[in-house]
Design a protein around this motif. Structure first.
Motif, PDB file in Angstrom:
ATOM      1  N   LEU A 108      28.211  64.852  19.822  1.00  0.00           N
ATOM      2  CA  LEU A 108      28.476  66.287  19.836  1.00  0.00           C
ATOM      3  C   LEU A 108      29.665  66.650  18.955  1.00  0.00           C
ATOM      4  O   LEU A 108      29.617  67.623  18.204  1.00  0.00           O
ATOM      5  CB  LEU A 108      28.742  66.744  21.274  1.00  0.00           C
ATOM      6  CG  LEU A 108      28.960  68.233  21.502  1.00  0.00           C
ATOM      7  CD1 LEU A 108      27.675  69.009  21.227  1.00  0.00           C
ATOM      8  CD2 LEU A 108      29.431  68.487  22.939  1.00  0.00           C
ATOM      9  N   ARG A 109      30.729  65.861  19.034  1.00  0.00           N
ATOM     10  CA  ARG A 109      31.982  66.221  18.359  1.00  0.00           C
ATOM     11  C   ARG A 109      31.851  66.219  16.848  1.00  0.00           C
ATOM     12  O   ARG A 109      32.368  67.119  16.166  1.00  0.00           O
ATOM     13  CB  ARG A 109      33.109  65.281  18.791  1.00  0.00           C
ATOM     14  CG  ARG A 109      34.509  65.811  18.453  1.00  0.00           C
ATOM     15  CD  ARG A 109      35.577  64.882  19.021  1.00  0.00           C
ATOM     16  NE  ARG A 109      35.768  63.736  18.160  1.00  0.00           N
ATOM     17  CZ  ARG A 109      36.723  63.635  17.227  1.00  0.00           C
ATOM     18  NH1 ARG A 109      37.559  64.635  17.040  1.00  0.00           N
ATOM     19  NH2 ARG A 109      36.830  62.556  16.485  1.00  0.00           N
ATOM     20  N   GLN A 110      31.186  65.221  16.287  1.00  0.00           N
ATOM     21  CA  GLN A 110      31.076  65.146  14.827  1.00  0.00           C
ATOM     22  C   GLN A 110      30.303  66.318  14.229  1.00  0.00           C
ATOM     23  O   GLN A 110      30.746  66.907  13.229  1.00  0.00           O
ATOM     24  CB  GLN A 110      30.473  63.800  14.402  1.00  0.00           C
ATOM     25  CG  GLN A 110      31.407  62.618  14.609  1.00  0.00           C
ATOM     26  CD  GLN A 110      32.739  62.790  13.896  1.00  0.00           C
ATOM     27  OE1 GLN A 110      32.781  63.242  12.752  1.00  0.00           O
ATOM     28  NE2 GLN A 110      33.829  62.437  14.555  1.00  0.00           N
ATOM     29  N   PRO A 111      29.142  66.716  14.803  1.00  0.00           N
ATOM     30  CA  PRO A 111      28.480  67.929  14.287  1.00  0.00           C
ATOM     31  C   PRO A 111      29.336  69.185  14.432  1.00  0.00           C
ATOM     32  O   PRO A 111      29.288  70.076  13.574  1.00  0.00           O
ATOM     33  CB  PRO A 111      27.208  68.028  15.132  1.00  0.00           C
ATOM     34  CG  PRO A 111      26.948  66.644  15.602  1.00  0.00           C
ATOM     35  CD  PRO A 111      28.302  66.025  15.789  1.00  0.00           C
ATOM     36  N   ILE A 112      30.129  69.257  15.509  1.00  0.00           N
ATOM     37  CA  ILE A 112      31.042  70.401  15.680  1.00  0.00           C
ATOM     38  C   ILE A 112      32.020  70.456  14.512  1.00  0.00           C
ATOM     39  O   ILE A 112      32.217  71.510  13.889  1.00  0.00           O
ATOM     40  CB  ILE A 112      31.812  70.307  17.013  1.00  0.00           C
ATOM     41  CG1 ILE A 112      30.888  70.573  18.192  1.00  0.00           C
ATOM     42  CG2 ILE A 112      32.977  71.313  17.020  1.00  0.00           C
ATOM     43  CD1 ILE A 112      31.564  70.364  19.546  1.00  0.00           C
ATOM     44  N   ILE A 113      32.643  69.325  14.216  1.00  0.00           N
ATOM     45  CA  ILE A 113      33.654  69.289  13.161  1.00  0.00           C
ATOM     46  C   ILE A 113      33.045  69.657  11.817  1.00  0.00           C
ATOM     47  O   ILE A 113      33.592  70.480  11.066  1.00  0.00           O
ATOM     48  CB  ILE A 113      34.319  67.900  13.100  1.00  0.00           C
ATOM     49  CG1 ILE A 113      35.141  67.646  14.381  1.00  0.00           C
ATOM     50  CG2 ILE A 113      35.215  67.783  11.861  1.00  0.00           C
ATOM     51  CD1 ILE A 113      35.659  66.223  14.507  1.00  0.00           C
ATOM     52  N   ARG A 114      31.895  69.054  11.493  1.00  0.00           N
ATOM     53  CA  ARG A 114      31.260  69.339  10.195  1.00  0.00           C
ATOM     54  C   ARG A 114      30.918  70.822  10.069  1.00  0.00           C
ATOM     55  O   ARG A 114      31.175  71.453   9.036  1.00  0.00           O
ATOM     56  CB  ARG A 114      29.992  68.492  10.038  1.00  0.00           C
ATOM     57  CG  ARG A 114      30.253  67.013   9.802  1.00  0.00           C
ATOM     58  CD  ARG A 114      29.004  66.315   9.315  1.00  0.00           C
ATOM     59  NE  ARG A 114      27.910  66.368  10.296  1.00  0.00           N
ATOM     60  CZ  ARG A 114      27.700  65.438  11.222  1.00  0.00           C
ATOM     61  NH1 ARG A 114      28.515  64.395  11.318  1.00  0.00           N
ATOM     62  NH2 ARG A 114      26.684  65.543  12.053  1.00  0.00           N
ATOM     63  N   SER A 115      30.329  71.382  11.116  1.00  0.00           N
ATOM     64  CA  SER A 115      29.921  72.782  11.082  1.00  0.00           C
ATOM     65  C   SER A 115      31.120  73.714  11.029  1.00  0.00           C
ATOM     66  O   SER A 115      31.143  74.682  10.264  1.00  0.00           O
ATOM     67  CB  SER A 115      29.055  73.093  12.306  1.00  0.00           C
ATOM     68  OG  SER A 115      28.703  74.448  12.350  1.00  0.00           O
ATOM     69  N   MET A 116      32.142  73.428  11.840  1.00  0.00           N
ATOM     70  CA  MET A 116      33.323  74.289  11.860  1.00  0.00           C
ATOM     71  C   MET A 116      33.999  74.301  10.495  1.00  0.00           C
ATOM     72  O   MET A 116      34.302  75.377   9.946  1.00  0.00           O
ATOM     73  CB  MET A 116      34.311  73.810  12.929  1.00  0.00           C
ATOM     74  CG  MET A 116      35.562  74.671  13.030  1.00  0.00           C
ATOM     75  SD  MET A 116      36.780  74.023  14.214  1.00  0.00           S
ATOM     76  CE  MET A 116      37.446  72.620  13.277  1.00  0.00           C
ATOM     77  N   GLU A 117      34.221  73.122   9.928  1.00  0.00           N
ATOM     78  CA  GLU A 117      34.914  73.044   8.637  1.00  0.00           C
ATOM     79  C   GLU A 117      34.112  73.741   7.536  1.00  0.00           C
ATOM     80  O   GLU A 117      34.682  74.393   6.654  1.00  0.00           O
ATOM     81  CB  GLU A 117      35.165  71.581   8.261  1.00  0.00           C
ATOM     82  CG  GLU A 117      36.129  70.843   9.171  1.00  0.00           C
ATOM     83  CD  GLU A 117      37.547  71.368   9.080  1.00  0.00           C
ATOM     84  OE1 GLU A 117      37.877  72.082   8.113  1.00  0.00           O
ATOM     85  OE2 GLU A 117      38.345  71.077   9.994  1.00  0.00           O
ATOM     86  N   LYS A 118      32.784  73.642   7.612  1.00  0.00           N
ATOM     87  CA  LYS A 118      31.915  74.276   6.627  1.00  0.00           C
ATOM     88  C   LYS A 118      32.078  75.794   6.611  1.00  0.00           C
ATOM     89  O   LYS A 118      31.962  76.435   5.561  1.00  0.00           O
ATOM     90  CB  LYS A 118      30.458  73.911   6.935  1.00  0.00           C
ATOM     91  CG  LYS A 118      29.435  74.596   6.051  1.00  0.00           C
ATOM     92  CD  LYS A 118      28.027  74.223   6.490  1.00  0.00           C
ATOM     93  CE  LYS A 118      26.975  74.993   5.702  1.00  0.00           C
ATOM     94  NZ  LYS A 118      25.594  74.660   6.163  1.00  0.00           N
ATOM     95  N   HIS A 119      32.377  76.374   7.773  1.00  0.00           N
ATOM     96  CA  HIS A 119      32.424  77.828   7.896  1.00  0.00           C
ATOM     97  C   HIS A 119      33.851  78.392   7.888  1.00  0.00           C
ATOM     98  O   HIS A 119      34.041  79.588   8.123  1.00  0.00           O
ATOM     99  CB  HIS A 119      31.710  78.269   9.170  1.00  0.00           C
ATOM    100  CG  HIS A 119      30.227  78.049   9.130  1.00  0.00           C
ATOM    101  ND1 HIS A 119      29.640  76.883   9.595  1.00  0.00           N
ATOM    102  CD2 HIS A 119      29.216  78.813   8.635  1.00  0.00           C
ATOM    103  CE1 HIS A 119      28.322  76.957   9.420  1.00  0.00           C
ATOM    104  NE2 HIS A 119      28.044  78.112   8.840  1.00  0.00           N
ATOM    105  N   LEU A 120      34.845  77.542   7.622  1.00  0.00           N
ATOM    106  CA  LEU A 120      36.232  78.006   7.612  1.00  0.00           C
ATOM    107  C   LEU A 120      36.701  78.364   6.201  1.00  0.00           C
ATOM    108  O   LEU A 120      36.328  77.716   5.223  1.00  0.00           O
ATOM    109  CB  LEU A 120      37.156  76.924   8.169  1.00  0.00           C
ATOM    110  CG  LEU A 120      37.125  76.676   9.672  1.00  0.00           C
ATOM    111  CD1 LEU A 120      38.031  75.506  10.039  1.00  0.00           C
ATOM    112  CD2 LEU A 120      37.541  77.923  10.445  1.00  0.00           C
ATOM    113  N   LEU A 121      37.546  79.372   6.128  1.00  0.00           N
ATOM    114  CA  LEU A 121      38.270  79.627   4.890  1.00  0.00           C
ATOM    115  C   LEU A 121      39.158  78.428   4.576  1.00  0.00           C
ATOM    116  O   LEU A 121      39.618  77.727   5.485  1.00  0.00           O
ATOM    117  CB  LEU A 121      39.130  80.884   5.036  1.00  0.00           C
ATOM    118  CG  LEU A 121      38.394  82.217   5.190  1.00  0.00           C
ATOM    119  CD1 LEU A 121      39.396  83.311   5.570  1.00  0.00           C
ATOM    120  CD2 LEU A 121      37.668  82.582   3.903  1.00  0.00           C
TER     121      LEU A 121
END
Length: 314
Positions: free
Chosen positions: A270-283
């Motif tokens: 769960l954590r790794q997909p969260i990190i990838r997705s969050m970073e992808k959508h951050l300024l």
């Protein structure tokens, strides 16, 4: 020492919490079975009386902290908590204060979790962080500039009910559409798995499970056996959480987002997909700055410890 109380829909747990968050003595009682909330409160006070003696006298107790559904930290009332079976507004903090003579603080269970992290867990030493509880539902507690954010009415931080999928799933309890909870709460995760299994796009063993009985724990076990649907379910859940977290980061700029609850047993799935997705959508100014952490508080004790942390924050 502090008495921490966790009021749940079925059971109430309480304990005597020391300065390092250790629980010296604990107990429990049923929440249900009382015709009126006043009767429940009287029974609760009776059940915690032995803790006064265990502490060496009431004078050695700093106060009583309570975490409860729809607990309002400003009013000290439980307000319209459907899963407790009590109607209207219940002034439980004042009732317990009148019965014990001790200071009493109340908030909802997710805010209590944030206080537990602030004083005893991963948030210790941090000024800005968010706690996300991933269980039956999705709760949250927000700490900014070292203080719990409650808003003007005491109910700030309902991040689990933020809009994440326009035109998506209807929440059966709130009747609101597209809330994060319907994708990252236990029922929502099971729904994702069922939809994937029924689409027949990936091989899976989940078709042999009654959809009404599917749990996140079962999904985790199947994922460990490399079941494609189970793995993809956690990936999709993590992607949606990551999108939501990017919104939270853009708004609050926390140092960390701390995850707590039964769903976190999925670990890195769960954590790794969260990190990838969050970073992808951050300024860019926010990228690679926010830690995604799992709570280190014992799951069985965290609600009691968190409630106790309220008293330290008064």
């Amino acid at each position: 020492m502090i008495i921490g109380i966790d009021i749940g829909g079925t059971n109430t747990k309480f304990g005597l919490v020391g300065k390092d968050g250790e629980i010296a003595f604990r107990g429990s009682m049923q929440t249900t079975g009382y015709a009126q909330p006043k009767e429940y409160t009287e029974a609760l006070v009776h059940h915690i009386q032995p803790l006064f003696e265990k502490a060496g006298g009431k004078e050695n107790i700093k106060g009583i902290g309570i975490g409860a559904p729809n607990g309002n930290m400003y009013s000290g009332c439980i307000e319209y908590a459907a899963n407790l079976g009590w109607e209207g507004i219940i002034p439980i903090a004042s009732w317990i204060n009148e019965s014990t003579g001790l200071p009493v603080s109340l908030t909802n269970d997710a805010n209590a979790a944030a206080m537990g992290e602030m004083h005893y867990g991963q948030g210790k030493g941090m000024q800005d962080f968010i706690v996300i509880t991933l269980g039956t539902g999705v709760g949250s507690g927000i700490v900014a500039n070292g203080k719990l954010i409650a808003g003007h009415n005491g109910f700030a931080g309902e991040l689990g009910h933020t809009i994440i999928r326009p035109g998506g799933r209807l929440h059966p309890g709130t009747h609101l559409v597209v809330s994060l909870e319907m994708y990252a709460g236990a029922a929502g995760i099971a729904m994702t798995a069922i939809e994937l299994a029924q689409s027949n796009t990936l091989p899976t063993q989940l078709n042999y499970i009654n959809p009404k009985e599917l749990t996140v724990k079962q999904l985790f076990e199947y994922a460990k056996k490399d079941d494609p649907v189970a793995i993809r379910t956690f990936e999709l859940t993590g992607e949606i959480l990551g999108e939501a977290f990017s919104n939270f980061v853009h708004t609050l700029a926390p140092e960390a987002i701390i995850l707590f609850g039964g769903v976190t047993h999925a670990g890195e799935l769960l954590r790794q997909p969260i990190i990838r997705s969050m970073e992808k959508h951050l300024l860019k100014v926010f990228q690679n700055q926010v830690k995604i952490l799992y709570s280190t508080l014992p799951e069985s004790d965290a609600a009691i410890v968190g409630a106790a942390g309220l008293i330290l924050s008064v």
